[in-house]
Design an enzyme around this catalytic site. Structure first.
Site, short mmCIF file in Angstrom:
data_model
loop_
_atom_site.label_atom_id
_atom_site.label_comp_id
_atom_site.label_asym_id
_atom_site.label_seq_id
_atom_site.Cartn_x
_atom_site.Cartn_y
_atom_site.Cartn_z
N ASP A 1 0.88 -1.17 0.00
CA ASP A 1 0.00 0.00 0.00
C ASP A 1 0.92 1.22 0.00
O ASP A 1 1.56 1.52 1.02
CB ASP A 1 -0.91 0.00 1.23
CG ASP A 1 -1.85 1.21 1.26
OD1 ASP A 1 -1.70 2.09 0.38
OD2 ASP A 1 -2.70 1.28 2.16
N VAL A 2 0.97 1.93 -1.11
CA VAL A 2 1.93 3.04 -1.24
C VAL A 2 1.63 4.18 -0.27
O VAL A 2 2.50 5.00 -0.01
CB VAL A 2 2.00 3.59 -2.69
CG1 VAL A 2 2.56 2.55 -3.64
CG2 VAL A 2 0.66 4.12 -3.16
N TYR B 1 -7.16 14.46 -10.18
CA TYR B 1 -6.17 13.62 -10.87
C TYR B 1 -5.07 14.48 -11.49
O TYR B 1 -3.87 14.23 -11.30
CB TYR B 1 -6.88 12.78 -11.93
CG TYR B 1 -5.96 11.88 -12.72
CD1 TYR B 1 -5.38 10.76 -12.12
CD2 TYR B 1 -5.65 12.15 -14.05
CE1 TYR B 1 -4.53 9.93 -12.84
CE2 TYR B 1 -4.81 11.32 -14.77
CZ TYR B 1 -4.24 10.21 -14.16
OH TYR B 1 -3.40 9.41 -14.87
N ASN C 1 4.37 3.68 -10.50
CA ASN C 1 3.25 3.62 -11.46
C ASN C 1 1.89 3.53 -10.76
O ASN C 1 0.87 3.92 -11.33
CB ASN C 1 3.48 2.40 -12.37
CG ASN C 1 2.27 2.03 -13.18
OD1 ASN C 1 2.00 2.61 -14.23
ND2 ASN C 1 1.50 1.05 -12.71
#
Ligand SMILES: NC(=O)c1ccc[n+]([C@@H]2O[C@H](COP(=O)([O-])OP(=O)(O)OC[C@H]3O[C@@H](n4cnc5c(N)ncnc54)[C@H](O)[C@@H]3O)[C@@H](O)[C@H]2O)c1
Length: 250
Positions: free
Chosen positions: A58-59, A153, A85
Protein backbone atom coordinates in the site's frame (compact mmCIF):
# COMPACT_ATOMS: atom_id res chain seq x y z
CA UNK A 1 18.56 -4.76 -18.29
CA UNK A 2 20.59 -7.88 -17.31
CA UNK A 3 21.66 -7.76 -13.64
CA UNK A 4 19.25 -4.91 -12.89
CA UNK A 5 16.62 -5.15 -10.18
CA UNK A 6 13.47 -3.20 -10.97
CA UNK A 7 10.53 -2.47 -8.68
CA UNK A 8 7.24 -1.72 -10.44
CA UNK A 9 4.38 -0.45 -8.29
CA UNK A 10 0.81 -0.94 -9.49
CA UNK A 11 1.96 -4.05 -11.38
CA UNK A 12 -1.18 -6.16 -10.87
CA UNK A 13 -2.76 -5.00 -14.13
CA UNK A 14 -2.74 -2.35 -16.86
CA UNK A 15 0.39 -0.41 -17.73
CA UNK A 16 2.30 -1.46 -14.61
CA UNK A 17 1.87 -5.13 -15.48
CA UNK A 18 3.04 -4.43 -19.02
CA UNK A 19 6.19 -2.64 -17.78
CA UNK A 20 6.94 -5.55 -15.42
CA UNK A 21 6.54 -8.18 -18.16
CA UNK A 22 8.61 -6.28 -20.72
CA UNK A 23 11.41 -5.38 -18.30
CA UNK A 24 11.63 -9.05 -17.29
CA UNK A 25 11.88 -9.97 -20.99
CA UNK A 26 14.70 -7.44 -21.27
CA UNK A 27 16.59 -9.38 -18.57
CA UNK A 28 15.70 -7.51 -15.36
CA UNK A 29 14.82 -9.15 -12.05
CA UNK A 30 11.39 -7.70 -11.35
CA UNK A 31 9.57 -6.95 -8.11
CA UNK A 32 5.87 -6.58 -8.93
CA UNK A 33 4.03 -4.75 -6.13
CA UNK A 34 0.43 -3.63 -5.80
CA UNK A 35 -2.39 -3.26 -3.30
CA UNK A 36 -3.96 -6.15 -5.26
CA UNK A 37 -2.26 -9.47 -5.87
CA UNK A 38 0.52 -9.53 -8.48
CA UNK A 39 0.56 -13.33 -8.65
CA UNK A 40 -0.67 -13.27 -12.26
CA UNK A 41 2.15 -10.92 -13.25
CA UNK A 42 4.66 -13.14 -11.44
CA UNK A 43 3.27 -16.30 -13.08
CA UNK A 44 3.61 -14.88 -16.61
CA UNK A 45 7.16 -13.67 -15.91
CA UNK A 46 8.16 -17.04 -14.47
CA UNK A 47 6.57 -18.91 -17.40
CA UNK A 48 8.81 -16.82 -19.66
CA UNK A 49 11.83 -18.04 -17.66
CA UNK A 50 12.60 -14.91 -15.58
CA UNK A 51 12.70 -14.22 -11.88
CA UNK A 52 9.97 -12.20 -10.14
CA UNK A 53 9.02 -11.34 -6.59
CA UNK A 54 5.38 -10.47 -6.08
CA UNK A 55 4.50 -8.30 -3.08
CA UNK A 56 1.40 -6.73 -1.64
CA UNK A 57 1.98 -3.02 -1.08
CA UNK A 58 0.00 0.00 0.00
CA UNK A 59 1.93 3.04 -1.24
CA UNK A 60 0.07 5.31 1.21
CA UNK A 61 1.63 3.43 4.12
CA UNK A 62 5.35 4.17 4.59
CA UNK A 63 5.97 0.98 6.60
CA UNK A 64 4.56 -1.04 3.68
CA UNK A 65 6.95 0.79 1.31
CA UNK A 66 9.91 0.14 3.63
CA UNK A 67 8.92 -3.54 3.70
CA UNK A 68 8.99 -3.50 -0.11
CA UNK A 69 12.56 -2.19 -0.06
CA UNK A 70 13.64 -4.72 2.60
CA UNK A 71 12.08 -7.72 0.78
CA UNK A 72 13.62 -6.60 -2.53
CA UNK A 73 17.07 -6.42 -0.92
CA UNK A 74 16.61 -9.82 0.74
CA UNK A 75 15.83 -11.43 -2.62
CA UNK A 76 17.93 -9.48 -5.11
CA UNK A 77 20.54 -7.61 -2.97
CA UNK A 78 20.05 -4.28 -4.72
CA UNK A 79 17.51 -1.83 -6.11
CA UNK A 80 18.49 -0.33 -9.46
CA UNK A 81 15.16 1.04 -10.67
CA UNK A 82 11.89 2.11 -9.05
CA UNK A 83 8.89 2.73 -11.30
CA UNK A 84 6.25 4.66 -9.38
CA UNK A 85 3.25 3.62 -11.46
CA UNK A 86 0.59 2.88 -8.79
CA UNK A 87 -2.16 5.48 -8.81
CA UNK A 88 -5.87 6.08 -8.52
CA UNK A 89 -7.31 6.84 -11.92
CA UNK A 90 -10.32 4.88 -13.22
CA UNK A 91 -12.06 4.85 -9.84
CA UNK A 92 -11.96 8.66 -9.57
CA UNK A 93 -15.33 10.14 -10.50
CA UNK A 94 -14.91 12.95 -13.01
CA UNK A 95 -16.73 16.24 -12.57
CA UNK A 96 -16.37 20.00 -12.43
CA UNK A 97 -13.55 21.05 -10.13
CA UNK A 98 -15.96 22.57 -7.59
CA UNK A 99 -18.05 19.40 -7.43
CA UNK A 100 -15.28 16.91 -6.73
CA UNK A 101 -15.91 14.98 -3.56
CA UNK A 102 -13.56 16.12 -0.83
CA UNK A 103 -12.76 12.56 0.31
CA UNK A 104 -11.99 11.57 -3.28
CA UNK A 105 -9.64 14.58 -3.53
CA UNK A 106 -7.78 13.40 -0.42
CA UNK A 107 -7.57 9.81 -1.67
CA UNK A 108 -6.15 10.96 -5.03
CA UNK A 109 -3.47 13.04 -3.31
CA UNK A 110 -2.71 10.30 -0.80
CA UNK A 111 -2.12 7.56 -3.37
CA UNK A 112 -0.86 9.55 -6.36
CA UNK A 113 1.42 12.01 -4.55
CA UNK A 114 2.17 10.72 -1.06
CA UNK A 115 2.53 7.22 -2.52
CA UNK A 116 5.30 8.39 -4.86
CA UNK A 117 7.02 10.26 -2.03
CA UNK A 118 6.79 7.20 0.25
CA UNK A 119 8.26 4.80 -2.30
CA UNK A 120 11.07 7.23 -3.15
CA UNK A 121 12.05 7.67 0.49
CA UNK A 122 11.90 3.90 1.03
CA UNK A 123 14.40 3.07 -1.73
CA UNK A 124 16.70 6.11 -1.76
CA UNK A 125 18.83 5.03 1.25
CA UNK A 126 19.75 1.84 -0.65
CA UNK A 127 20.37 3.71 -3.90
CA UNK A 128 22.57 6.20 -1.97
CA UNK A 129 24.69 3.35 -0.63
CA UNK A 130 24.95 1.88 -4.12
CA UNK A 131 25.74 5.34 -5.56
CA UNK A 132 23.33 4.55 -8.38
CA UNK A 133 19.65 4.26 -9.20
CA UNK A 134 16.93 5.40 -11.56
CA UNK A 135 13.50 6.44 -10.36
CA UNK A 136 10.72 6.79 -12.92
CA UNK A 137 7.58 8.55 -11.78
CA UNK A 138 4.50 8.06 -13.92
CA UNK A 139 2.73 11.38 -14.39
CA UNK A 140 0.21 12.16 -17.14
CA UNK A 141 -0.54 14.51 -19.99
CA UNK A 142 -3.49 15.50 -17.77
CA UNK A 143 -1.06 17.51 -15.62
CA UNK A 144 0.47 19.56 -18.44
CA UNK A 145 -2.63 19.91 -20.59
CA UNK A 146 -4.95 20.57 -17.66
CA UNK A 147 -7.45 17.80 -18.30
CA UNK A 148 -10.93 19.24 -17.62
CA UNK A 149 -13.26 17.50 -15.17
CA UNK A 150 -10.33 15.75 -13.49
CA UNK A 151 -8.90 18.45 -11.22
CA UNK A 152 -7.93 16.00 -8.47
CA UNK A 153 -6.17 13.62 -10.87
CA UNK A 154 -4.49 16.38 -12.92
CA UNK A 155 -3.31 18.23 -9.79
CA UNK A 156 -1.94 15.01 -8.29
CA UNK A 157 0.03 14.28 -11.46
CA UNK A 158 1.31 17.89 -11.61
CA UNK A 159 2.56 17.37 -8.05
CA UNK A 160 4.43 14.28 -9.29
CA UNK A 161 6.33 16.50 -11.75
CA UNK A 162 7.29 18.90 -8.95
CA UNK A 163 8.34 16.05 -6.67
CA UNK A 164 10.44 14.55 -9.47
CA UNK A 165 12.35 17.80 -9.98
CA UNK A 166 12.99 18.35 -6.27
CA UNK A 167 14.12 14.80 -5.57
CA UNK A 168 16.29 14.78 -8.73
CA UNK A 169 18.14 17.87 -7.44
CA UNK A 170 18.52 16.40 -3.95
CA UNK A 171 19.84 12.97 -4.95
CA UNK A 172 21.83 13.70 -8.10
CA UNK A 173 25.09 13.98 -6.18
CA UNK A 174 24.53 10.39 -5.00
CA UNK A 175 24.36 9.09 -8.56
CA UNK A 176 20.58 8.70 -8.53
CA UNK A 177 18.45 9.90 -11.45
CA UNK A 178 14.77 10.81 -11.16
CA UNK A 179 12.52 11.45 -14.15
CA UNK A 180 8.81 11.56 -14.99
CA UNK A 181 6.98 10.01 -17.92
CA UNK A 182 3.75 11.70 -18.97
CA UNK A 183 1.62 9.61 -21.34
CA UNK A 184 -1.58 10.72 -23.00
CA UNK A 185 -4.69 8.54 -22.77
CA UNK A 186 -4.10 4.80 -23.25
CA UNK A 187 -6.83 2.21 -23.64
CA UNK A 188 -6.48 0.44 -20.31
CA UNK A 189 -9.34 -0.87 -18.16
CA UNK A 190 -8.75 2.11 -15.89
CA UNK A 191 -9.01 4.68 -18.70
CA UNK A 192 -12.21 3.08 -20.01
CA UNK A 193 -13.61 3.03 -16.46
CA UNK A 194 -12.75 6.72 -16.02
CA UNK A 195 -14.27 7.81 -19.34
CA UNK A 196 -17.30 5.53 -19.23
CA UNK A 197 -19.58 5.76 -22.25
CA UNK A 198 -17.63 8.79 -23.57
CA UNK A 199 -14.51 6.64 -24.03
CA UNK A 200 -14.56 6.16 -27.82
CA UNK A 201 -15.27 9.85 -28.50
CA UNK A 202 -12.62 10.98 -26.01
CA UNK A 203 -9.95 8.76 -27.58
CA UNK A 204 -10.87 10.14 -30.99
CA UNK A 205 -10.71 13.80 -29.87
CA UNK A 206 -7.36 13.25 -28.13
CA UNK A 207 -5.86 11.51 -31.19
CA UNK A 208 -6.99 14.35 -33.47
CA UNK A 209 -5.31 16.90 -31.19
CA UNK A 210 -1.92 15.21 -31.54
CA UNK A 211 0.78 15.68 -34.14
CA UNK A 212 0.79 11.89 -34.56
CA UNK A 213 -2.91 11.24 -34.97
CA UNK A 214 -3.34 7.83 -33.42
CA UNK A 215 -4.45 6.60 -30.02
CA UNK A 216 -1.56 5.83 -27.74
CA UNK A 217 -1.08 2.12 -27.12
CA UNK A 218 0.64 0.35 -24.27
CA UNK A 219 3.50 -0.68 -26.57
CA UNK A 220 4.14 2.97 -27.45
CA UNK A 221 5.15 3.84 -23.88
CA UNK A 222 7.37 0.94 -22.98
CA UNK A 223 10.40 2.12 -25.01
CA UNK A 224 10.54 5.35 -23.00
CA UNK A 225 10.37 3.38 -19.73
CA UNK A 226 13.16 1.07 -20.90
CA UNK A 227 15.30 4.07 -21.92
CA UNK A 228 14.95 5.74 -18.51
CA UNK A 229 15.46 2.46 -16.63
CA UNK A 230 18.62 1.64 -18.56
CA UNK A 231 22.04 3.27 -18.57
CA UNK A 232 21.25 4.62 -22.06
CA UNK A 233 19.75 7.64 -20.27
CA UNK A 234 22.62 8.04 -17.78
CA UNK A 235 22.88 11.84 -18.23
CA UNK A 236 19.12 12.47 -18.11
CA UNK A 237 17.56 13.56 -14.83
CA UNK A 238 14.80 15.83 -13.50
CA UNK A 239 13.01 15.64 -16.85
CA UNK A 240 9.43 15.08 -17.95
CA UNK A 241 9.25 12.89 -21.03
CA UNK A 242 5.94 13.36 -22.81
CA UNK A 243 4.68 10.22 -24.57
CA UNK A 244 1.69 11.88 -26.16
CA UNK A 245 2.18 11.86 -29.93
CA UNK A 246 2.91 15.58 -29.75
CA UNK A 247 -0.09 16.91 -27.80
CA UNK A 248 1.98 19.47 -25.92
CA UNK A 249 5.47 20.56 -26.89
CA UNK A 250 7.75 21.26 -23.91
N1 LIG B 1 -4.30 4.67 -18.87
C1 LIG B 1 -4.08 5.93 -19.19
O1 LIG B 1 -4.73 6.52 -20.05
C2 LIG B 1 -2.99 6.70 -18.48
C3 LIG B 1 -2.53 7.90 -19.06
C4 LIG B 1 -1.53 8.62 -18.41
C5 LIG B 1 -1.01 8.15 -17.22
N2 LIG B 1 -1.49 6.99 -16.68
C6 LIG B 1 -0.90 6.53 -15.42
O2 LIG B 1 -0.30 5.27 -15.64
C7 LIG B 1 -0.39 4.49 -14.44
C8 LIG B 1 -1.09 3.18 -14.71
O3 LIG B 1 -2.36 3.43 -15.30
P1 LIG B 1 -3.38 2.25 -15.64
O4 LIG B 1 -4.29 2.76 -16.69
O5 LIG B 1 -2.64 0.99 -15.88
O6 LIG B 1 -4.20 2.22 -14.25
P2 LIG B 1 -4.69 1.01 -13.34
O7 LIG B 1 -5.75 1.58 -12.46
O8 LIG B 1 -5.03 -0.18 -14.16
O9 LIG B 1 -3.40 0.65 -12.50
C9 LIG B 1 -3.07 1.27 -11.29
C10 LIG B 1 -2.61 0.20 -10.32
O10 LIG B 1 -2.26 0.85 -9.09
C11 LIG B 1 -2.70 0.02 -8.03
N3 LIG B 1 -2.91 0.78 -6.80
C12 LIG B 1 -3.90 1.67 -6.52
N4 LIG B 1 -3.78 2.12 -5.26
C13 LIG B 1 -2.67 1.55 -4.75
C14 LIG B 1 -2.03 1.63 -3.48
N5 LIG B 1 -2.51 2.40 -2.47
N6 LIG B 1 -0.89 0.92 -3.28
C15 LIG B 1 -0.40 0.13 -4.27
N7 LIG B 1 -0.99 -0.02 -5.48
C16 LIG B 1 -2.11 0.69 -5.71
C17 LIG B 1 -4.01 -0.57 -8.53
O11 LIG B 1 -4.40 -1.74 -7.81
C18 LIG B 1 -3.70 -0.84 -10.00
O12 LIG B 1 -3.20 -2.15 -10.22
C19 LIG B 1 -1.10 5.37 -13.41
O13 LIG B 1 -0.12 6.10 -12.68
C20 LIG B 1 -1.89 6.32 -14.29
O14 LIG B 1 -2.21 7.51 -13.62
C21 LIG B 1 -2.46 6.25 -17.28
Amino acid sequence: MKNKTVIVTGAARGLGQKYALELAKAGASVVAADINSCEETKKIIQENGSDCLSLELDVTDFSSCKELAIKTLEKFNKIDVLINNAALYGTLKSGRFEDIDSDQWDRAMNVNVKGVWNCCRAVVPTMREQKSGSIINIASLAAIYGMPYAADYAASKAAVLGLTRVIAREVGKDGIRVNSVAPSMVKTDSAEEFLGEKAERAFDVIAKGQILQKTLEVDDIYGTILYLASDQSKFVTGQTLMVDGGSVLL
